[in-house]
Design a protein around this motif. Structure first.
Motif, mmCIF file in Angstrom:
data_model
loop_
_atom_site.group_PDB
_atom_site.id
_atom_site.type_symbol
_atom_site.label_atom_id
_atom_site.label_comp_id
_atom_site.label_asym_id
_atom_site.label_seq_id
_atom_site.Cartn_x
_atom_site.Cartn_y
_atom_site.Cartn_z
ATOM 1 N N VAL A 1 0.856 -1.183 0.000
ATOM 2 C CA VAL A 1 0.000 0.000 0.000
ATOM 3 C C VAL A 1 0.893 1.234 0.000
ATOM 4 O O VAL A 1 1.792 1.371 0.831
ATOM 5 N N VAL A 2 0.636 2.144 -0.958
ATOM 6 C CA VAL A 2 1.390 3.389 -1.064
ATOM 7 C C VAL A 2 0.406 4.546 -0.937
ATOM 8 O O VAL A 2 -0.566 4.625 -1.690
ATOM 9 N N ASP A 3 0.640 5.412 0.043
ATOM 10 C CA ASP A 3 -0.167 6.609 0.234
ATOM 11 C C ASP A 3 0.655 7.821 -0.155
ATOM 12 O O ASP A 3 1.809 7.967 0.289
ATOM 13 N N ILE A 4 0.070 8.684 -0.989
ATOM 14 C CA ILE A 4 0.712 9.944 -1.343
ATOM 15 C C ILE A 4 -0.278 11.067 -1.055
ATOM 16 O O ILE A 4 -1.488 10.841 -0.998
ATOM 17 N N ALA A 5 0.240 12.263 -0.850
ATOM 18 C CA ALA A 5 -0.614 13.407 -0.542
ATOM 19 C C ALA A 5 -0.048 14.656 -1.199
ATOM 20 O O ALA A 5 1.164 14.777 -1.383
ATOM 21 N N THR B 1 6.960 11.204 -6.639
ATOM 22 C CA THR B 1 6.623 12.284 -5.720
ATOM 23 C C THR B 1 7.827 13.215 -5.644
ATOM 24 O O THR B 1 8.875 12.933 -6.223
ATOM 25 N N LEU B 2 7.666 14.297 -4.922
ATOM 26 C CA LEU B 2 8.777 15.240 -4.780
ATOM 27 C C LEU B 2 9.926 14.653 -3.976
ATOM 28 O O LEU B 2 11.047 15.149 -4.064
ATOM 29 N N ASP B 3 9.653 13.600 -3.203
ATOM 30 C CA ASP B 3 10.696 13.040 -2.352
ATOM 31 C C ASP B 3 11.120 11.612 -2.697
ATOM 32 O O ASP B 3 12.204 11.194 -2.314
ATOM 33 N N HIS B 4 10.298 10.857 -3.422
ATOM 34 C CA HIS B 4 10.630 9.472 -3.745
ATOM 35 C C HIS B 4 10.128 9.084 -5.132
ATOM 36 O O HIS B 4 9.201 9.692 -5.663
ATOM 37 N N THR B 5 10.716 8.030 -5.660
ATOM 38 C CA THR B 5 10.182 7.328 -6.813
ATOM 39 C C THR B 5 9.955 5.899 -6.359
ATOM 40 O O THR B 5 10.883 5.240 -5.878
ATOM 41 N N ILE B 6 8.710 5.430 -6.483
ATOM 42 C CA ILE B 6 8.345 4.088 -6.061
ATOM 43 C C ILE B 6 8.029 3.285 -7.314
ATOM 44 O O ILE B 6 7.131 3.642 -8.076
ATOM 45 N N ASP B 7 8.788 2.236 -7.559
ATOM 46 C CA ASP B 7 8.604 1.361 -8.713
ATOM 47 C C ASP B 7 7.994 0.054 -8.231
ATOM 48 O O ASP B 7 8.464 -0.517 -7.247
ATOM 49 N N VAL B 8 6.952 -0.398 -8.924
ATOM 50 C CA VAL B 8 6.278 -1.647 -8.564
ATOM 51 C C VAL B 8 6.095 -2.471 -9.829
ATOM 52 O O VAL B 8 5.602 -1.964 -10.834
ATOM 53 N N VAL B 9 6.491 -3.735 -9.766
ATOM 54 C CA VAL B 9 6.247 -4.669 -10.869
ATOM 55 C C VAL B 9 5.241 -5.695 -10.372
ATOM 56 O O VAL B 9 5.430 -6.309 -9.316
ATOM 57 N N THR B 10 4.175 -5.851 -11.143
ATOM 58 C CA THR B 10 3.094 -6.759 -10.795
ATOM 59 C C THR B 10 2.381 -7.185 -12.067
ATOM 60 O O THR B 10 2.585 -6.590 -13.125
ATOM 61 N N SER B 11 1.536 -8.188 -11.956
ATOM 62 C CA SER B 11 0.714 -8.569 -13.102
ATOM 63 C C SER B 11 -0.714 -8.034 -12.950
ATOM 64 O O SER B 11 -1.531 -8.209 -13.831
ATOM 65 N N ASN B 12 -1.003 -7.382 -11.823
ATOM 66 C CA ASN B 12 -2.344 -6.851 -11.548
ATOM 67 C C ASN B 12 -2.320 -5.330 -11.500
ATOM 68 O O ASN B 12 -1.450 -4.755 -10.838
ATOM 69 N N PRO B 13 -3.280 -4.663 -12.139
ATOM 70 C CA PRO B 13 -3.356 -3.211 -11.996
ATOM 71 C C PRO B 13 -3.642 -2.854 -10.532
ATOM 72 O O PRO B 13 -4.318 -3.614 -9.840
ATOM 73 N N GLY C 1 3.301 -16.930 -17.643
ATOM 74 C CA GLY C 1 2.464 -18.052 -17.214
ATOM 75 C C GLY C 1 2.050 -17.928 -15.755
ATOM 76 O O GLY C 1 0.936 -18.265 -15.370
ATOM 77 N N PHE C 2 2.968 -17.474 -14.917
ATOM 78 C CA PHE C 2 2.681 -17.235 -13.498
ATOM 79 C C PHE C 2 3.605 -16.159 -12.973
ATOM 80 O O PHE C 2 4.823 -16.293 -13.096
ATOM 81 N N PRO C 3 3.128 -15.075 -12.469
ATOM 82 C CA PRO C 3 1.733 -14.775 -12.160
ATOM 83 C C PRO C 3 0.941 -14.181 -13.328
ATOM 84 O O PRO C 3 -0.254 -13.944 -13.223
ATOM 85 N N GLY C 4 1.601 -13.902 -14.458
ATOM 86 C CA GLY C 4 0.957 -13.294 -15.625
ATOM 87 C C GLY C 4 1.892 -12.261 -16.222
ATOM 88 O O GLY C 4 3.032 -12.093 -15.772
ATOM 89 N N ASP C 5 1.437 -11.562 -17.249
ATOM 90 C CA ASP C 5 2.266 -10.522 -17.879
ATOM 91 C C ASP C 5 2.626 -9.453 -16.851
ATOM 92 O O ASP C 5 1.751 -8.927 -16.154
ATOM 93 N N LEU C 6 3.916 -9.145 -16.758
ATOM 94 C CA LEU C 6 4.384 -8.180 -15.766
ATOM 95 C C LEU C 6 4.279 -6.754 -16.305
ATOM 96 O O LEU C 6 4.582 -6.494 -17.469
ATOM 97 N N ILE C 7 3.859 -5.856 -15.430
ATOM 98 C CA ILE C 7 3.721 -4.440 -15.756
ATOM 99 C C ILE C 7 4.496 -3.639 -14.717
ATOM 100 O O ILE C 7 4.461 -3.948 -13.520
ATOM 101 N N HIS C 8 5.190 -2.606 -15.166
ATOM 102 C CA HIS C 8 5.961 -1.730 -14.292
ATOM 103 C C HIS C 8 5.172 -0.441 -14.066
ATOM 104 O O HIS C 8 4.959 0.335 -14.979
ATOM 105 N N TYR C 9 4.737 -0.236 -12.823
ATOM 106 C CA TYR C 9 4.065 0.998 -12.414
ATOM 107 C C TYR C 9 5.062 1.839 -11.643
ATOM 108 O O TYR C 9 5.901 1.308 -10.910
ATOM 109 N N GLN C 10 4.956 3.153 -11.789
ATOM 110 C CA GLN C 10 5.854 4.048 -11.063
ATOM 111 C C GLN C 10 5.040 5.184 -10.458
ATOM 112 O O GLN C 10 4.192 5.782 -11.117
ATOM 113 N N ILE C 11 5.316 5.470 -9.194
ATOM 114 C CA ILE C 11 4.700 6.590 -8.484
ATOM 115 C C ILE C 11 5.818 7.581 -8.223
ATOM 116 O O ILE C 11 6.806 7.256 -7.563
#
Length: 153
Positions: free
Chosen positions: A36-40, A133-145, A121-131
């Motif tokens: 879980v990532v919270d940004i404000a 912010t002014l202070d961090h870059t959060i990279d997440v790889v997952t097969s689920n949006p 095949g498992f867990p599925g096609d991987l997607i790279h999401y990036q969040i």
């Protein structure tokens, strides 16, 4: 590939990418499969201070009235947090978005594909999401949006 475009066109994502000055509020791996990532939205502080030898600047702060977002990544494969000042993007990488971004090609995605046994095949096609912010870059790889919610402070 349709989930990828639905996510970047999600009304909350469009609103977030049109907003300014996001800060990382909290990053919490809830358990082995939920991140879980919270940004404000940062709001100008009321008292001037000194930053990096520059006097008379106002800090950007998260306040009770700040707009906030929560992104929940279920069954993520990998995530990384980088201090904003050390983040870089190569010319060979391809992404869409702004503060919230989706990569179709990235060095991080290649790293995860090569260094884990996750496959299409498992867990599925991987997607790279990036969040971003002014202070961090959060990279997440997952097969689920991610689940994206406007959150209450």
């Amino acid at each position: 590939m349709t989930d990828l475009w639905k996510t970047i066109d999600h009304p909350t994502v469009v609103w977030a990418n049109d907003s300014e000055n996001w800060l990382t509020k909290q990053i919490q791996p809830i358990n082995q499969s939920l991140l879980v990532v919270d940004i404000a939205a940062a709001i100008r502080g009321s008292e001037q201070g000194s930053v990096g030898g520059i006097d008379g600047v106002y800090p950007l702060e998260i306040k009770l009235e700040s707009d906030a977002l929560r992104l929940r990544f279920y069954d993520f494969v990998a995530y990384s947090v980088t201090a904003e000042m050390f983040t870089q993007q190569g010319n060979q990488e391809a992404s869409v978005g702004g503060w919230l971004r989706i990569f179709s090609k990235s060095f991080y995605l290649e790293f995860v594909e090569r260094s884990t046994w996750a496959t299409s095949g498992f867990p599925g096609d991987l997607i790279h999401y990036q969040i971003n912010t002014l202070d961090h870059t959060i990279d997440v790889v997952t097969s689920n949006p991610p689940e994206i919610l406007k959150s209450i402070q």
